[in-house]
Scaffold this motif. Structure first.
Motif, mmCIF file in Angstrom:
data_model
loop_
_atom_site.group_PDB
_atom_site.id
_atom_site.type_symbol
_atom_site.label_atom_id
_atom_site.label_comp_id
_atom_site.label_asym_id
_atom_site.label_seq_id
_atom_site.Cartn_x
_atom_site.Cartn_y
_atom_site.Cartn_z
ATOM 1 N N ASP A 1 24.936 -5.132 28.713
ATOM 2 C CA ASP A 1 26.118 -4.500 29.300
ATOM 3 C C ASP A 1 27.053 -3.881 28.258
ATOM 4 O O ASP A 1 27.544 -2.774 28.441
ATOM 5 N N MET A 2 27.278 -4.583 27.154
ATOM 6 C CA MET A 2 28.220 -4.065 26.157
ATOM 7 C C MET A 2 27.719 -2.820 25.435
ATOM 8 O O MET A 2 28.498 -2.081 24.842
ATOM 9 N N ILE A 3 26.421 -2.566 25.509
ATOM 10 C CA ILE A 3 25.852 -1.380 24.852
ATOM 11 C C ILE A 3 26.397 -0.089 25.477
ATOM 12 O O ILE A 3 26.440 0.955 24.825
ATOM 13 N N VAL A 4 26.862 -0.165 26.719
ATOM 14 C CA VAL A 4 27.379 1.040 27.394
ATOM 15 C C VAL A 4 28.673 1.511 26.730
ATOM 16 O O VAL A 4 28.790 2.670 26.319
ATOM 17 N N THR A 5 29.665 0.620 26.615
ATOM 18 C CA THR A 5 30.930 1.036 25.993
ATOM 19 C C THR A 5 30.727 1.334 24.506
ATOM 20 O O THR A 5 31.396 2.215 23.952
ATOM 21 N N ALA A 6 29.792 0.620 23.866
ATOM 22 C CA ALA A 6 29.478 0.914 22.456
ATOM 23 C C ALA A 6 28.924 2.328 22.313
ATOM 24 O O ALA A 6 29.243 3.048 21.360
ATOM 25 N N SER A 7 28.093 2.751 23.275
ATOM 26 C CA SER A 7 27.523 4.106 23.267
ATOM 27 C C SER A 7 28.592 5.166 23.452
ATOM 28 O O SER A 7 28.594 6.201 22.772
ATOM 29 N N ILE A 8 29.504 4.913 24.386
ATOM 30 C CA ILE A 8 30.577 5.879 24.648
ATOM 31 C C ILE A 8 31.479 6.018 23.426
ATOM 32 O O ILE A 8 31.837 7.125 23.016
ATOM 33 N N LEU A 9 31.824 4.892 22.824
ATOM 34 C CA LEU A 9 32.655 4.887 21.621
ATOM 35 C C LEU A 9 31.988 5.666 20.485
ATOM 36 O O LEU A 9 32.614 6.517 19.841
ATOM 37 N N THR A 10 30.698 5.391 20.263
ATOM 38 C CA THR A 10 29.958 6.075 19.191
ATOM 39 C C THR A 10 29.885 7.573 19.439
ATOM 40 O O THR A 10 30.154 8.385 18.549
ATOM 41 N N GLY A 11 29.527 7.931 20.671
ATOM 42 C CA GLY A 11 29.412 9.347 21.031
ATOM 43 C C GLY A 11 30.730 10.082 20.888
ATOM 44 O O GLY A 11 30.770 11.232 20.422
ATOM 45 N N PHE A 12 31.827 9.414 21.259
ATOM 46 C CA PHE A 12 33.148 10.028 21.161
ATOM 47 C C PHE A 12 33.501 10.340 19.704
ATOM 48 O O PHE A 12 33.979 11.437 19.381
ATOM 49 N N ILE A 13 33.251 9.385 18.817
ATOM 50 C CA ILE A 13 33.577 9.576 17.394
ATOM 51 C C ILE A 13 32.713 10.682 16.784
ATOM 52 O O ILE A 13 33.212 11.539 16.046
ATOM 53 N N ILE B 1 19.316 8.909 23.991
ATOM 54 C CA ILE B 1 19.436 7.468 24.232
ATOM 55 C C ILE B 1 20.843 7.100 24.695
ATOM 56 O O ILE B 1 21.023 6.372 25.678
ATOM 57 N N THR B 2 21.850 7.598 23.988
ATOM 58 C CA THR B 2 23.228 7.252 24.349
ATOM 59 C C THR B 2 23.615 7.862 25.700
ATOM 60 O O THR B 2 24.338 7.241 26.479
ATOM 61 N N ASP B 3 23.138 9.067 25.996
ATOM 62 C CA ASP B 3 23.411 9.682 27.304
ATOM 63 C C ASP B 3 22.787 8.847 28.424
ATOM 64 O O ASP B 3 23.401 8.633 29.478
ATOM 65 N N TRP B 4 21.549 8.376 28.186
ATOM 66 C CA TRP B 4 20.872 7.549 29.194
ATOM 67 C C TRP B 4 21.644 6.254 29.433
ATOM 68 O O TRP B 4 21.853 5.846 30.589
ATOM 69 N N PRO C 1 26.478 1.834 37.658
ATOM 70 C CA PRO C 1 26.791 2.473 36.380
ATOM 71 C C PRO C 1 28.291 2.760 36.246
ATOM 72 O O PRO C 1 29.003 2.872 37.245
ATOM 73 N N ILE C 2 28.741 2.895 35.017
ATOM 74 C CA ILE C 2 30.148 3.177 34.780
ATOM 75 C C ILE C 2 30.507 4.539 35.373
ATOM 76 O O ILE C 2 29.828 5.537 35.114
ATOM 77 N N PRO C 3 31.530 4.623 36.225
ATOM 78 C CA PRO C 3 31.897 5.915 36.844
ATOM 79 C C PRO C 3 32.359 6.933 35.801
ATOM 80 O O PRO C 3 32.954 6.570 34.786
#
Length: 308
Positions: free
Chosen positions: A270-282, A246-249, A174-176
């Motif tokens: 795999d790309m759904i991870v950075t997409a989730s972080i980006l969405t959550g951040f905004i 969902i995004t936290d998971w 997982p992403i650190p």
């Protein structure tokens, strides 16, 4: 030739084809394909389409060319976005497609891409008289649009798509947590123009445009035991708690865990991870409480213009 129209959307990860026919005022889709080509694989941040990806792209365009002929399409538009417009050999790809298939590709800038996305989301019925922030997360770029159903107030394209972010920040799985922190700092800097405009226009809600948001919907609804047909759905309103879960998971999941989840298509594993972080951040940065999804995006925006 029959009165048929087609749109080809050459994205960083997927090549999309819609062939539609207007019949007595109604629009009938004959073909709707979303094919994983991964044109940006191996070269997205190097500014070059790698040989294997180049060949995959050519093969898909030959397939699309065959379908245009089969369905006797009289009018089409083929649009290239981030991966092709930023690649040194992007013009060569466009030239080779024309030579080998006859299809003429138009490479558009991010501003035009955002305009088409607005048209697609608007045609889905997702917009109201309140101000919305449309977020379209591609592999190469991210489009942000402040608007309502009658007016586009501001738009911008940022070259920070999920594939680009993954190439920089998501090299371990997982992403650190420290990489998530680094990524959030990076987004804070890159998205400053968006946050400044949001202070002016004060969006009421965020509407995700297809892509990763399709996956978020499928994950949530599959968890409930529901089957979802996104083409029939058009729009969706998220439960904010379910969305956060969902995004936290996704941000703590391993590749194996994601690949074993049937609601995540292989292309987005795999790309759904950075997409989730980006969405959550905004969402956190803006404090928006209402999150929606439009199943329509750029290709539907282009189609609606062509049909008109």
């Amino acid at each position: 030739m029959k009165n048929r129209t087609a749109v080809i959307d050459l994205g960083t990860n997927t090549f999309n084809l819609i062939i539609a026919e207007k019949n007595e005022g109604a629009l009938n889709e004959l073909v709707h394909l979303e094919e994983g080509v991964k044109l940006g694989e191996g070269g997205i941040n190097k500014g070059n389409i790698q040989e294997a990806a180049f060949l995959r792209g050519m093969q898909m365009m030959k397939h699309f060319s065959g379908l245009l002929k089969k369905y006797e399409v009289s009018n089409y538009k083929a649009i290239a976005t981030s991966a092709i417009r930023n690649a040194k050999n992007g013009p060569d790809f466009i030239k080779q497609v024309k030579v080998q298939t006859g299809i003429v590709i138009e490479s558009i800038n991010g501003q035009k891409e955002a305009e088409y996305i607005y048209g697609g989301v608007k045609s889905s019925g997702a917009l109201s008289d309140k101000t919305s922030l449309i977020l379209d997360i591609g592999g190469g770029s991210v489009e942000c649009i402040l608007c309502n159903h009658s007016e586009l107030f501001w738009k911008e394209s940022f070259e920070i798509g999920a594939a680009r972010l993954m190439d920089i920040f998501h090299k371990e799985d997982p992403i650190p947590s420290e990489k998530i922190t680094e990524l959030n700092r990076y987004l804070e800097e890159k998205l400053e123009p968006l946050f400044e405009q949001c202070k002016i226009f004060k969006p009421h809600n965020l509407i995700g445009s297809a892509g990763a948001f399709d996956t978020f919907v499928e994950m949530i609804e599959t968890e409930k035991g529901n089957d979802v047909d996104l083409r029939e759905l058009k729009t969706y309103l998220f439960d904010s708690i379910a969305f956060a879960e969902i995004t936290d998971w996704l941000c703590t999941s391993s590749h194996e865990q994601r690949i074993n989840r049937k609601s995540i298509i292989p292309l987005r594993v795999d790309m759904i991870v950075t997409a989730s972080i980006l969405t959550g951040f905004i969402i956190e940065k803006l404090g928006v409480k209402e999150i929606g999804m439009s199943a329509y995006s750029m290709k539907e925006g282009i189609l609606s213009k062509l049909i008109r």
